[in-house]
Design an enzyme around this catalytic site. Structure first.
Site, PDB file in Angstrom:
ATOM      1  N   ARG A 125       9.141  13.028  -3.123  1.00  0.00           N
ATOM      2  CA  ARG A 125       8.435  13.035  -1.838  1.00  0.00           C
ATOM      3  C   ARG A 125       8.219  14.468  -1.346  1.00  0.00           C
ATOM      4  O   ARG A 125       7.144  14.812  -0.864  1.00  0.00           O
ATOM      5  CB  ARG A 125       9.222  12.226  -0.805  1.00  0.00           C
ATOM      6  CG  ARG A 125       8.627  12.148   0.551  1.00  0.00           C
ATOM      7  CD  ARG A 125       7.214  11.579   0.699  1.00  0.00           C
ATOM      8  NE  ARG A 125       6.737  10.700  -0.304  1.00  0.00           N
ATOM      9  CZ  ARG A 125       5.440  10.552  -0.647  1.00  0.00           C
ATOM     10  NH1 ARG A 125       4.503  11.222  -0.033  1.00  0.00           N
ATOM     11  NH2 ARG A 125       5.079   9.719  -1.569  1.00  0.00           N
ATOM     12  N   GLU A 161      -9.258  43.147  19.921  1.00  0.00           N
ATOM     13  CA  GLU A 161      -9.860  41.902  20.391  1.00  0.00           C
ATOM     14  C   GLU A 161     -10.716  42.209  21.620  1.00  0.00           C
ATOM     15  O   GLU A 161     -10.242  42.830  22.571  1.00  0.00           O
ATOM     16  CB  GLU A 161      -8.765  40.902  20.752  1.00  0.00           C
ATOM     17  CG  GLU A 161      -9.297  39.569  21.225  1.00  0.00           C
ATOM     18  CD  GLU A 161      -8.170  38.621  21.584  1.00  0.00           C
ATOM     19  OE1 GLU A 161      -7.622  37.983  20.668  1.00  0.00           O
ATOM     20  OE2 GLU A 161      -7.852  38.550  22.783  1.00  0.00           O
ATOM     21  N   ASP A 192     -13.743  37.573  20.233  1.00  0.00           N
ATOM     22  CA  ASP A 192     -12.962  36.383  20.541  1.00  0.00           C
ATOM     23  C   ASP A 192     -13.675  35.419  21.485  1.00  0.00           C
ATOM     24  O   ASP A 192     -14.051  35.803  22.596  1.00  0.00           O
ATOM     25  CB  ASP A 192     -11.625  36.810  21.147  1.00  0.00           C
ATOM     26  CG  ASP A 192     -10.658  35.658  21.303  1.00  0.00           C
ATOM     27  OD1 ASP A 192     -10.568  34.834  20.376  1.00  0.00           O
ATOM     28  OD2 ASP A 192      -9.997  35.586  22.349  1.00  0.00           O
ATOM     29  N   LYS A 252      -4.701  43.279  22.058  1.00  0.00           N
ATOM     30  CA  LYS A 252      -5.224  42.205  22.882  1.00  0.00           C
ATOM     31  C   LYS A 252      -5.306  42.663  24.333  1.00  0.00           C
ATOM     32  O   LYS A 252      -4.944  43.791  24.647  1.00  0.00           O
ATOM     33  CB  LYS A 252      -4.342  40.969  22.735  1.00  0.00           C
ATOM     34  CG  LYS A 252      -4.307  40.441  21.278  1.00  0.00           C
ATOM     35  CD  LYS A 252      -3.359  39.296  21.092  1.00  0.00           C
ATOM     36  CE  LYS A 252      -3.846  38.000  21.635  1.00  0.00           C
ATOM     37  NZ  LYS A 252      -4.896  37.319  20.938  1.00  0.00           N
ATOM     38  N   LYS A 267      -1.759  31.907  11.684  1.00  0.00           N
ATOM     39  CA  LYS A 267      -1.365  30.573  12.158  1.00  0.00           C
ATOM     40  C   LYS A 267      -1.065  29.687  10.941  1.00  0.00           C
ATOM     41  O   LYS A 267      -1.892  28.910  10.497  1.00  0.00           O
ATOM     42  CB  LYS A 267      -2.456  29.962  13.024  1.00  0.00           C
ATOM     43  CG  LYS A 267      -2.657  30.721  14.309  1.00  0.00           C
ATOM     44  CD  LYS A 267      -3.802  30.167  15.114  1.00  0.00           C
ATOM     45  CE  LYS A 267      -3.999  30.997  16.372  1.00  0.00           C
ATOM     46  NZ  LYS A 267      -5.249  30.679  17.048  1.00  0.00           N
TER      47      LYS A 267
END
Length: 182
Positions: A4, A101, A122, A71, A39
């Site tokens: 599994r 950004e 962005d 940022k 991410k």
């Protein structure tokens, strides 16, 4: 237990590697690269990025150590976007890219005027991205990100942007249906 675990592992990696080419094919002929971001599944970053590359995507940085992303909070802490860019460029080791950004043409102009050569556009609409590309595309590498899906990725690519990053490549792609039969 091992079966599994192995099937879940393969299903995830094959799912990512199978779905990335859909994005790559959607932008074919535009010159835009499909890029992942950080991410990823905790502890699986190298594997997720390998699956993206296997599917024809481009890997962005692996972590916080191999690139700087400035940022809005960095600009606020430094007093201005220009000050944040200047500070980062003065302190970053040679060979480490500094990406800024931005959320408007004005911010993009300010970042380039301060010496930035890599901008993350962005959450901008394709028309806004196209405007920035027309003015600054020759001065900086431009990457569109935020709100981009398989349905609209071609519109972003047609703006002339150099890169399109999608967190969904690793955090939202469905698993492939993998089974083991003996």
């Amino acid at each position: 237990t091992a079966e599994r675990t192995a099937l879940n592992f393969l299903g995830r990696m094959c799912g990512v590697a199978t779905h990335v080419p859909r994005h790559v094919e959607a932008v074919a002929g535009t010159g835009a690269a499909i890029v992942d971001n950080r991410k990823t599944l905790p502890g699986w970053r190298a594997l997720d990025k390998y699956a993206v590359a296997t599917g024809g995507g481009t890997n962005h940085r692996m972590g916080l150590y191999d690139g700087v992303l400035l940022k809005d909070n960095h600009a606020a802490a430094a007093g201005s976007l220009a000050a944040a860019v200047a500070r980062a460029l003065a302190r970053v080791p040679e060979g480490i890219p500094v990406q800024v950004e931005v959320q408007s043409l004005e911010e993009a102009r300010a970042a380039c005027a301060a010496g930035a050569t890599f901008l993350l556009l962005d959450n901008l609409a394709p028309d806004d991205v196209a405007t920035i590309v027309a003015e600054l595309g020759g001065r900086a590498t431009l990457e569109a990100s935020g709100g981009i899906t398989l349905r609209n990725v071609r519109a972003y690519a047609e703006t002339g942007v150099h890169r399109i990053s999608l967190g969904a490549l690793t955090h939202s792609e469905p698993n492939a249906d993998i089974a083991l039969e003996i």
